[in-house]
Design an enzyme around this catalytic site. Structure first.
Site, PDB file in Angstrom:
ATOM      1  N   HIS A  43      -6.428   0.914   4.748  1.00 12.95           N
ATOM      2  CA  HIS A  43      -5.716  -0.014   5.629  1.00 12.95           C
ATOM      3  C   HIS A  43      -6.408   0.002   6.991  1.00 12.95           C
ATOM      4  O   HIS A  43      -5.982   0.714   7.904  1.00 12.95           O
ATOM      5  CB  HIS A  43      -4.246   0.388   5.756  1.00 12.95           C
ATOM      6  CG  HIS A  43      -3.402  -0.606   6.487  1.00 12.95           C
ATOM      7  ND1 HIS A  43      -2.066  -0.788   6.219  1.00 12.95           N
ATOM      8  CD2 HIS A  43      -3.680  -1.479   7.481  1.00 12.95           C
ATOM      9  CE1 HIS A  43      -1.568  -1.710   7.024  1.00 12.95           C
ATOM     10  NE2 HIS A  43      -2.535  -2.151   7.803  1.00 12.95           N
ATOM     11  N   GLU A  70      -5.588  -3.181   2.373  1.00 17.16           N
ATOM     12  CA  GLU A  70      -4.345  -3.756   2.887  1.00 17.16           C
ATOM     13  C   GLU A  70      -4.428  -3.921   4.398  1.00 17.16           C
ATOM     14  O   GLU A  70      -5.164  -3.210   5.076  1.00 17.16           O
ATOM     15  CB  GLU A  70      -3.138  -2.890   2.503  1.00 17.16           C
ATOM     16  CG  GLU A  70      -3.155  -1.484   3.039  1.00 17.16           C
ATOM     17  CD  GLU A  70      -1.927  -0.682   2.602  1.00 17.16           C
ATOM     18  OE1 GLU A  70      -1.398  -0.952   1.500  1.00 17.16           O
ATOM     19  OE2 GLU A  70      -1.507   0.205   3.368  1.00 17.16           O
ATOM     20  N   HIS A 195       5.024   3.302   0.547  1.00 18.90           N
ATOM     21  CA  HIS A 195       5.476   3.752   1.866  1.00 18.90           C
ATOM     22  C   HIS A 195       6.519   4.862   1.727  1.00 18.90           C
ATOM     23  O   HIS A 195       7.621   4.642   1.228  1.00 18.90           O
ATOM     24  CB  HIS A 195       6.044   2.625   2.734  1.00 18.90           C
ATOM     25  CG  HIS A 195       5.985   2.984   4.209  1.00 18.90           C
ATOM     26  ND1 HIS A 195       4.875   2.731   4.973  1.00 18.90           N
ATOM     27  CD2 HIS A 195       6.858   3.607   5.010  1.00 18.90           C
ATOM     28  CE1 HIS A 195       5.082   3.161   6.212  1.00 18.90           C
ATOM     29  NE2 HIS A 195       6.282   3.706   6.252  1.00 18.90           N
TER      30      HIS A 195
END
Length: 244
Positions: A43, A70, A195
């Site tokens: 990310h 991401e 997450h």
């Protein structure tokens, strides 16, 4: 089978804190795969405080499992993804200064933006997943925008799972996750999640949402690796994702 994609951002945070190249992010990714991970997630953020854009470019020829990038679809991010061409791009509605992801897309409010971005990615042959809260009414918007998958934002689930030890009624929130997952499956969207998933809460989630294609786990897995070692930790997480 649900795949485990290891988010290696935190390894990059450790490297950047000291400078130099310890740990070597390229070797970390290869070792995660060697130890059983079925994917690598990164990310990159605009300030490059952990994964750097050059890391992403360097990883592309080395990752032999699924490569997932991401992030928020800024022009710089999109140019990076389109040049690297990962297997999957996960779109996250993070503002540039966010410490970590903390919500999913409003697929109604941002429908036109998502359509434009997703079209660009899919024209390049990249599978697209979009980060979504446990909100069944936002699923149709993901489909209309052209997404292939949704990634359930599991931060609230993880928080409520911890509370449910002494207050079982708090797990009522989990119905929203099941309903969102069911809605996605019904209209032909595949399902990821990520997450704050960890060794404590992952098994429950997997058992009740068995259609999960992939989970992306970074922070908790890296913390566990400090105690258990990276190879053992990856195997422990894979065990939580077993179908039986």
């Amino acid at each position: 089978m649900t795949k485990l994609s290891v988010n290696i951002n935190k390894f990059a945070t450790l490297r950047n804190a000291r400078g130099g190249n310890l740990p070597d992010i390229l070797k970390v990714a290869q070792d995660c795969e060697r130890f059983g991970a079925e994917g690598i997630t990164v990310h990159p953020r605009p300030d490059e405080r952990h994964i750097r854009y050059q890391d992403v470019r360097d990883l592309k020829p080395l990752v032999t499992t699924e490569f997932n990038i991401e992030g928020y679809p800024s022009r710089d991010f999109m140019d990076l993804v389109l040049s690297v061409k990962p297997h999957q791009c996960t779109l996250v509605p993070d503002p540039p200064d966010a410490i970590t992801s903390n919500t999913g897309w409003d697929t109604i409010q941002h429908q036109s933006q998502l359509k434009e971005v997703i079209s660009e990615l899919k024209n390049a042959g990249i599978r697209v997943s979009i980060f979504l809260n446990a909100e069944p009414d936002k699923v149709e918007g993901a489909k209309t925008a052209g997404a292939d998958r949704i990634e359930l934002y599991t931060g609230p689930y993880a928080e409520e799972y911890t509370k449910a030890r002494t207050q079982p009624q708090n797990l009522q929130l989990f119905n929203d996750y099941k309903n969102t997952a069911r809605e996605a499956t019904n209209i032909g969207l595949e399902l990821n999640a990520g997450h704050d998933l960890n060794l404590d809460n992952l098994r429950f989630f997997k058992l009740h949402i068995p259609q999960l294609k992939e989970v992306s786990i970074g922070h908790a897995l890296v913390v566990d690796a400090l105690y258990y070692g990276l190879e053992n930790t990856i195997q422990l997480y894979k065990r939580q994702l077993a179908d039986h």
